[in-house]
Design a protein around this motif. Structure first.
Motif, mmCIF file in Angstrom:
data_model
loop_
_atom_site.group_PDB
_atom_site.id
_atom_site.type_symbol
_atom_site.label_atom_id
_atom_site.label_comp_id
_atom_site.label_asym_id
_atom_site.label_seq_id
_atom_site.Cartn_x
_atom_site.Cartn_y
_atom_site.Cartn_z
ATOM 1 N N GLN A 25 0.871 -1.175 0.000
ATOM 2 C CA GLN A 25 0.000 0.000 0.000
ATOM 3 C C GLN A 25 0.911 1.228 0.000
ATOM 4 O O GLN A 25 1.891 1.265 0.740
ATOM 5 C CB GLN A 25 -0.906 -0.009 1.212
ATOM 6 N N ALA A 72 1.173 5.531 0.061
ATOM 7 C CA ALA A 72 0.564 6.845 0.300
ATOM 8 C C ALA A 72 1.658 7.885 0.196
ATOM 9 O O ALA A 72 2.795 7.650 0.595
ATOM 10 C CB ALA A 72 -0.085 6.887 1.678
ATOM 11 N N SER A 73 1.312 9.043 -0.381
ATOM 12 C CA SER A 73 2.313 10.101 -0.465
ATOM 13 C C SER A 73 1.677 11.440 -0.135
ATOM 14 O O SER A 73 0.473 11.625 -0.263
ATOM 15 C CB SER A 73 2.952 10.148 -1.855
ATOM 16 N N GLY A 74 2.522 12.333 0.306
ATOM 17 C CA GLY A 74 2.114 13.687 0.637
ATOM 18 C C GLY A 74 3.248 14.624 0.290
ATOM 19 O O GLY A 74 4.273 14.205 -0.244
ATOM 20 N N MET A 90 6.782 9.790 1.333
ATOM 21 C CA MET A 90 5.994 8.650 0.892
ATOM 22 C C MET A 90 6.072 7.554 1.938
ATOM 23 O O MET A 90 7.098 7.384 2.597
ATOM 24 C CB MET A 90 6.528 8.145 -0.446
ATOM 25 N N THR A 91 4.979 6.818 2.063
ATOM 26 C CA THR A 91 4.919 5.680 2.974
ATOM 27 C C THR A 91 4.530 4.442 2.193
ATOM 28 O O THR A 91 3.577 4.475 1.411
ATOM 29 C CB THR A 91 3.888 5.926 4.098
ATOM 30 N N ARG A 112 9.070 4.587 5.444
ATOM 31 C CA ARG A 112 8.835 6.006 5.179
ATOM 32 C C ARG A 112 10.096 6.587 4.559
ATOM 33 O O ARG A 112 11.199 6.280 4.995
ATOM 34 C CB ARG A 112 8.489 6.741 6.477
#
Length: 89
Positions: free
Chosen positions: A13, A15-17, A21-22, A44
């Motif tokens: 999975q 996720a990024s911001g 990124m994770t 991370r």
């Protein structure tokens, strides 16, 4: 290095911001021991390292395919992930 754990993973999975990124990596469990995904690791990283990782992975996989055979994704896999063959070019 013998104390570093090793895992087989078949679930990622991402996720990024703005700051990074994770990646959460794990493995699907057999229904007999409890359905779902067992998370093995949460990674991370900053976005620069994430891009370097993506480039290194693609380069390595392209080399592997050149030496062996093309790694094909099933249509159901591609559809579930929202990806296509053009994403690999």
């Amino acid at each position: 290095m013998s104390n570093i754990p090793e895992y087989f993973v078949d679930n990622v999975q991402i996720a990024s911001g703005p700051g990074g990124m994770t990646l959460v990596v794990g493995a699907y469990q057999h229904p007999a021991i409890g359905a779902g995904v067992k998370v093995h690791c949460v990674l991370r990283m900053d976005l620069i390292q994430a891009k370097v990782l993506a480039i290194q992975l693609k380069k390595n996989l392209k080399h592997h395919e050149g030496q062996h055979s093309i790694i094909n994704l099933s249509p159901s896999h591609s559809e579930a992930l929202g990806i296509s063959g053009e994403d690999w070019i």
